[in-house]
Design a protein around this motif. Structure first.
Motif, mmCIF file in Angstrom:
data_model
loop_
_atom_site.group_PDB
_atom_site.id
_atom_site.type_symbol
_atom_site.label_atom_id
_atom_site.label_comp_id
_atom_site.label_asym_id
_atom_site.label_seq_id
_atom_site.Cartn_x
_atom_site.Cartn_y
_atom_site.Cartn_z
ATOM 1 N N LYS A 22 82.809 96.303 65.416
ATOM 2 C CA LYS A 22 81.352 96.252 65.532
ATOM 3 C C LYS A 22 80.814 94.836 65.350
ATOM 4 N N SER A 23 81.721 93.861 65.308
ATOM 5 C CA SER A 23 81.356 92.444 65.134
ATOM 6 C C SER A 23 80.545 92.191 63.860
ATOM 7 N N ILE A 24 80.863 92.944 62.820
ATOM 8 C CA ILE A 24 80.235 92.711 61.516
ATOM 9 C C ILE A 24 81.139 91.744 60.762
ATOM 10 N N GLN A 25 80.578 90.590 60.418
ATOM 11 C CA GLN A 25 81.392 89.588 59.742
ATOM 12 C C GLN A 25 81.572 89.951 58.274
ATOM 13 N N PRO A 26 82.816 90.089 57.823
ATOM 14 C CA PRO A 26 83.040 90.377 56.401
ATOM 15 C C PRO A 26 82.580 89.211 55.527
ATOM 16 N N ASP A 27 82.164 89.528 54.307
ATOM 17 C CA ASP A 27 81.806 88.473 53.358
ATOM 18 C C ASP A 27 82.960 88.261 52.385
ATOM 19 N N GLU A 28 82.779 87.333 51.436
ATOM 20 C CA GLU A 28 83.875 87.012 50.515
ATOM 21 C C GLU A 28 84.277 88.204 49.651
ATOM 22 N N PHE A 29 83.325 89.124 49.386
ATOM 23 C CA PHE A 29 83.638 90.295 48.570
ATOM 24 C C PHE A 29 84.495 91.300 49.340
ATOM 25 N N THR A 30 84.214 91.436 50.631
ATOM 26 C CA THR A 30 85.022 92.317 51.477
ATOM 27 C C THR A 30 86.455 91.799 51.549
ATOM 28 N N PHE A 31 86.592 90.485 51.738
ATOM 29 C CA PHE A 31 87.934 89.899 51.785
ATOM 30 C C PHE A 31 88.655 90.103 50.450
ATOM 31 N N ALA A 32 87.941 89.879 49.349
ATOM 32 C CA ALA A 32 88.548 90.048 48.019
ATOM 33 C C ALA A 32 88.976 91.498 47.808
ATOM 34 N N SER A 33 88.131 92.437 48.213
ATOM 35 C CA SER A 33 88.462 93.860 48.059
ATOM 36 C C SER A 33 89.677 94.241 48.886
ATOM 37 N N HIS A 63 86.750 82.207 59.397
ATOM 38 C CA HIS A 63 85.393 82.039 58.853
ATOM 39 C C HIS A 63 85.367 81.028 57.712
ATOM 40 N N SER A 64 86.396 80.152 57.649
ATOM 41 C CA SER A 64 86.506 79.246 56.502
ATOM 42 C C SER A 64 85.387 78.204 56.444
ATOM 43 N N HIS A 65 84.652 78.034 57.528
ATOM 44 C CA HIS A 65 83.501 77.133 57.488
ATOM 45 C C HIS A 65 82.363 77.741 56.656
ATOM 46 N N LYS A 66 82.356 79.082 56.505
ATOM 47 C CA LYS A 66 81.312 79.759 55.717
ATOM 48 C C LYS A 66 81.856 80.322 54.411
ATOM 49 N N ILE A 67 83.088 80.810 54.447
ATOM 50 C CA ILE A 67 83.655 81.506 53.291
ATOM 51 C C ILE A 67 84.860 80.733 52.779
ATOM 52 N N LYS A 68 84.781 80.312 51.520
ATOM 53 C CA LYS A 68 85.881 79.580 50.906
ATOM 54 C C LYS A 68 86.676 80.534 50.013
ATOM 55 N N PRO A 69 88.000 80.405 50.032
ATOM 56 C CA PRO A 69 88.803 81.246 49.139
ATOM 57 C C PRO A 69 88.520 80.900 47.678
ATOM 58 N N THR A 95 99.251 78.840 49.073
ATOM 59 C CA THR A 95 99.144 77.396 49.308
ATOM 60 C C THR A 95 97.862 77.066 50.057
ATOM 61 N N TRP A 96 97.557 77.833 51.113
ATOM 62 C CA TRP A 96 96.344 77.589 51.902
ATOM 63 C C TRP A 96 95.101 77.740 51.032
ATOM 64 N N MET A 97 95.078 78.787 50.202
ATOM 65 C CA MET A 97 93.902 79.032 49.370
ATOM 66 C C MET A 97 93.685 77.924 48.349
ATOM 67 N N ILE A 98 94.752 77.478 47.710
ATOM 68 C CA ILE A 98 94.623 76.384 46.735
ATOM 69 C C ILE A 98 94.184 75.113 47.448
ATOM 70 N N HIS A 99 94.758 74.848 48.605
ATOM 71 C CA HIS A 99 94.399 73.667 49.391
ATOM 72 C C HIS A 99 92.925 73.704 49.814
ATOM 73 N N ASN A 100 92.374 74.908 49.957
ATOM 74 C CA ASN A 100 90.988 75.060 50.410
ATOM 75 C C ASN A 100 90.017 75.406 49.288
ATOM 76 N N GLY A 101 90.394 75.113 48.054
ATOM 77 C CA GLY A 101 89.424 75.177 46.960
ATOM 78 C C GLY A 101 89.575 76.289 45.946
ATOM 79 N N ALA A 102 90.506 77.226 46.136
ATOM 80 C CA ALA A 102 90.694 78.281 45.126
ATOM 81 C C ALA A 102 91.313 77.651 43.879
ATOM 82 N N ASP A 103 90.755 77.953 42.721
ATOM 83 C CA ASP A 103 91.176 77.337 41.465
ATOM 84 C C ASP A 103 92.187 78.228 40.743
ATOM 85 N N PRO A 104 93.480 77.834 40.729
ATOM 86 C CA PRO A 104 94.476 78.665 40.049
ATOM 87 C C PRO A 104 94.226 78.781 38.543
ATOM 88 N N GLY A 105 93.510 77.830 37.980
ATOM 89 C CA GLY A 105 93.191 77.865 36.549
ATOM 90 C C GLY A 105 92.250 79.002 36.177
#
Length: 124
Positions: A22-33, A63-69, A95-105
């Motif tokens: 349906k071309s509904i763009q998921p948000d960061e919460f949908t991806f996390a879920s 969608h990494s231009h809008k949603i950061k891991p 690796t990709w997520m850490i490289h793109n701003g996800a904080d392992p700490g």
């Protein structure tokens, strides 16, 4: 249904794919879920779970231009990496997520010793 239940996983996959149709763009919460359900499920075929997680991460990358891991996404991928050590994909996602701003700490440890160590530090 609990997230470890394969029926929950099947429902989550159906909803995620319906959003795409349906071309509904998921948000960061949908991806996390979705990644959380993939990491927690006890599906009889782990390949299905990893393929779905790959689909989710692929959408995140699109969608990494809008949603950061973040650390929620990272935590799920780390659990996938632990559960499926023979598959290289989860390591690549971490690796990709850490490289793109996800904080392992910020990822909370499931290890009870980690909690005990944190509590001991507060006392001192």
């Amino acid at each position: 249904a609990k997230s470890k239940d394969p029926a929950c996983w099947e429902l989550a996959v159906a909803l995620f794919r319906d959003m795409s149709k349906k071309s509904i763009q998921p948000d960061e919460f949908t991806f996390a879920s979705m990644l959380n359900v993939c990491a927690n499920t006890r599906h009889k075929d782990p390949t299905n779970v990893l393929d779905m997680a790959e689909e989710v991460v692929g959408e995140m990358k699109q969608h990494s231009h809008k949603i950061k891991p973040d650390h929620f996404h990272l935590s799920s991928c780390q659990r996938l990496q632990q559960r499926h050590p023979g598959d290289e994909r989860p390591r690549e996602w971490v690796t990709w997520m850490i490289h793109n701003g996800a904080d392992p700490g910020k990822v909370k440890s499931k290890d009870p010793r980690g909690k005990q160590l944190r509590n001991n530090k507060k006392v001192k």
